[in-house]
Design a protein around this motif. Structure first.
Motif, PDB file in Angstrom:
ATOM      1  N   HIS A   1      -7.634 -13.002   4.969  1.00  0.00           N
ATOM      2  CA  HIS A   1      -8.724 -12.836   4.011  1.00  0.00           C
ATOM      3  C   HIS A   1      -9.987 -12.387   4.734  1.00  0.00           C
ATOM      4  CE1 HIS A   1     -11.456 -14.319   0.621  1.00  0.00           C
ATOM      5  NE2 HIS A   1     -10.843 -13.241   0.207  1.00  0.00           N
ATOM      6  N   PHE A   2     -10.223 -12.918   5.924  1.00  0.00           N
ATOM      7  CA  PHE A   2     -11.378 -12.503   6.715  1.00  0.00           C
ATOM      8  C   PHE A   2     -11.318 -11.000   7.023  1.00  0.00           C
ATOM      9  CE2 PHE A   2     -13.631 -11.750  10.701  1.00  0.00           C
ATOM     10  CZ  PHE A   2     -14.873 -12.289  10.407  1.00  0.00           C
ATOM     11  N   LYS A   3     -10.135 -10.507   7.389  1.00  0.00           N
ATOM     12  CA  LYS A   3     -10.002  -9.070   7.681  1.00  0.00           C
ATOM     13  C   LYS A   3     -10.242  -8.233   6.433  1.00  0.00           C
ATOM     14  CE  LYS A   3      -7.253  -9.245  11.839  1.00  0.00           C
ATOM     15  NZ  LYS A   3      -6.041  -8.863  12.541  1.00  0.00           N
ATOM     16  N   MET A   4      -9.790  -8.729   5.276  1.00  0.00           N
ATOM     17  CA  MET A   4     -10.036  -7.987   4.031  1.00  0.00           C
ATOM     18  C   MET A   4     -11.533  -7.964   3.736  1.00  0.00           C
ATOM     19  SD  MET A   4      -8.846  -6.117   1.606  1.00  0.00           S
ATOM     20  CE  MET A   4      -7.082  -6.326   1.494  1.00  0.00           C
ATOM     21  N   ILE A   5     -12.200  -9.082   3.913  1.00  0.00           N
ATOM     22  CA  ILE A   5     -13.656  -9.124   3.743  1.00  0.00           C
ATOM     23  C   ILE A   5     -14.312  -8.117   4.684  1.00  0.00           C
ATOM     24  CG2 ILE A   5     -15.722 -10.543   4.160  1.00  0.00           C
ATOM     25  CD1 ILE A   5     -14.006 -12.964   3.161  1.00  0.00           C
ATOM     26  N   SER A   6     -13.884  -8.123   5.933  1.00  0.00           N
ATOM     27  CA  SER A   6     -14.490  -7.259   6.954  1.00  0.00           C
ATOM     28  C   SER A   6     -14.334  -5.773   6.633  1.00  0.00           C
ATOM     29  CB  SER A   6     -13.878  -7.559   8.325  1.00  0.00           C
ATOM     30  OG  SER A   6     -14.153  -8.898   8.688  1.00  0.00           O
ATOM     31  N   LYS A   7     -13.248  -5.409   5.971  1.00  0.00           N
ATOM     32  CA  LYS A   7     -13.021  -3.995   5.636  1.00  0.00           C
ATOM     33  C   LYS A   7     -14.049  -3.469   4.629  1.00  0.00           C
ATOM     34  CE  LYS A   7      -8.080  -4.060   6.548  1.00  0.00           C
ATOM     35  NZ  LYS A   7      -8.077  -3.272   7.753  1.00  0.00           N
ATOM     36  N   HIS A   8     -14.710  -4.369   3.931  1.00  0.00           N
ATOM     37  CA  HIS A   8     -15.691  -3.945   2.922  1.00  0.00           C
ATOM     38  C   HIS A   8     -17.128  -3.956   3.436  1.00  0.00           C
ATOM     39  CE1 HIS A   8     -12.159  -5.006   0.500  1.00  0.00           C
ATOM     40  NE2 HIS A   8     -12.558  -3.980  -0.230  1.00  0.00           N
TER      41      HIS A   8
ATOM     42  N   GLU B   1      -1.470   3.902   5.215  1.00  0.00           N
ATOM     43  CA  GLU B   1      -0.932   2.559   4.952  1.00  0.00           C
ATOM     44  C   GLU B   1      -1.832   1.703   4.058  1.00  0.00           C
ATOM     45  OE1 GLU B   1      -3.121   2.505   8.891  1.00  0.00           O
ATOM     46  OE2 GLU B   1      -1.606   3.795   8.004  1.00  0.00           O
ATOM     47  N   HIS B   2      -3.015   2.199   3.709  1.00  0.00           N
ATOM     48  CA  HIS B   2      -3.952   1.439   2.882  1.00  0.00           C
ATOM     49  C   HIS B   2      -3.317   0.995   1.561  1.00  0.00           C
ATOM     50  CE1 HIS B   2      -7.840   0.164   1.296  1.00  0.00           C
ATOM     51  NE2 HIS B   2      -7.493   0.756   0.166  1.00  0.00           N
TER      52      HIS B   2
ATOM     53  N   HIS C   1       4.489   0.138  -6.357  1.00  0.00           N
ATOM     54  CA  HIS C   1       4.425   1.288  -7.260  1.00  0.00           C
ATOM     55  C   HIS C   1       3.056   1.357  -7.937  1.00  0.00           C
ATOM     56  CE1 HIS C   1       6.250   3.621 -10.878  1.00  0.00           C
ATOM     57  NE2 HIS C   1       5.823   4.454  -9.964  1.00  0.00           N
ATOM     58  N   LEU C   2       2.560   0.200  -8.381  1.00  0.00           N
ATOM     59  CA  LEU C   2       1.243   0.145  -9.028  1.00  0.00           C
ATOM     60  C   LEU C   2       0.165   0.723  -8.117  1.00  0.00           C
ATOM     61  CD1 LEU C   2      -0.766  -0.849 -11.244  1.00  0.00           C
ATOM     62  CD2 LEU C   2      -0.788  -3.050 -10.011  1.00  0.00           C
ATOM     63  N   PHE C   3       0.104   0.257  -6.879  1.00  0.00           N
ATOM     64  CA  PHE C   3      -0.980   0.704  -6.004  1.00  0.00           C
ATOM     65  C   PHE C   3      -0.767   2.116  -5.479  1.00  0.00           C
ATOM     66  CE2 PHE C   3      -2.077  -3.713  -6.331  1.00  0.00           C
ATOM     67  CZ  PHE C   3      -3.452  -3.622  -6.492  1.00  0.00           C
ATOM     68  N   ASP C   4       0.462   2.556  -5.385  1.00  0.00           N
ATOM     69  CA  ASP C   4       0.709   3.942  -5.003  1.00  0.00           C
ATOM     70  C   ASP C   4       0.204   4.887  -6.100  1.00  0.00           C
ATOM     71  OD1 ASP C   4       1.722   5.812  -3.094  1.00  0.00           O
ATOM     72  OD2 ASP C   4       3.413   6.154  -4.430  1.00  0.00           O
ATOM     73  N   GLU C   5       0.582   4.621  -7.332  1.00  0.00           N
ATOM     74  CA  GLU C   5       0.134   5.463  -8.457  1.00  0.00           C
ATOM     75  C   GLU C   5      -1.378   5.350  -8.661  1.00  0.00           C
ATOM     76  OE1 GLU C   5       1.943   7.723 -10.129  1.00  0.00           O
ATOM     77  OE2 GLU C   5       3.542   7.221  -8.721  1.00  0.00           O
ATOM     78  N   PHE C   6      -1.901   4.163  -8.507  1.00  0.00           N
ATOM     79  CA  PHE C   6      -3.334   3.935  -8.655  1.00  0.00           C
ATOM     80  C   PHE C   6      -4.132   4.764  -7.647  1.00  0.00           C
ATOM     81  CE2 PHE C   6      -6.790   1.345  -6.743  1.00  0.00           C
ATOM     82  CZ  PHE C   6      -7.747   1.540  -7.725  1.00  0.00           C
TER      83      PHE C   6
END
Length: 159
Positions: free
Chosen positions: A74-81, A48-49, A23-28
């Protein structure tokens, strides 16, 4: 009689579990998509983000490994940035909107929870900005997921 041991909940549990994070990230992200500074950065995010970020943060804060089980790391999260060229202004606004949303949704506001939550967000967003100015990840692919706990206070505030 032996005193009973106090079980300290995870940050994830104290916040309200997965429904609270989703809910937090949907509203955010609803706010992000109408924000003049952040909308250009996020306007092409896949649907889906929101859920991926909710699951990532929840996992880091002691929740189930949904993000990892969905193929994330964590590597994939790093890569997304990588190569996104985020600024401190982007980071600060992202933080501001997320904390504003947490207040509106009445996520726990005790000093211990908010201190730990804010500390993780500060750490994570600063790493995202650093990685956004690189073209390749400087971390090994098997870098473990971060694990964030209560830190110095050691647990929730109980009046």
């Amino acid at each position: 009689m032996k005193p009973s041991k106090i079980v300290v909940p995870t940050l994830f549990e104290w916040a309200g579990g997965m429904p609270a994070f989703e809910h937090l990230f949907d509203e955010f992200y609803n706010k992000v998509l109408i924000d003049p500074l952040l909308e250009p950065v996020f306007k092409h995010m896949p649907p889906e983000h929101r859920q991926h970020v909710a699951h990532f943060v929840a996992e880091v804060l002691g929740g189930p490994k949904l993000y990892s089980e969905e193929g994330g790391s964590h590597f994939k999260m790093i890569s997304k940035h990588l190569s996104r060229h985020l600024t401190q202004e982007h980071r600060k606004r992202w933080m501001e909107l997320l904390l504003e949303t947490a207040d509106e949704l009445t996520l726990p506001d005790d000093p211990e929870f908010r201190s730990a939550f804010l500390a993780y967000l500060e750490w994570g967003t600063r790493i995202a900005v650093i990685n956004s100015h690189q073209d390749i990840a400087n971390e090994p692919e098997d870098i473990p997921m971060p694990k964030w706990g209560w830190g110095v206070p050691g647990g929730p505030y109980i009046p």
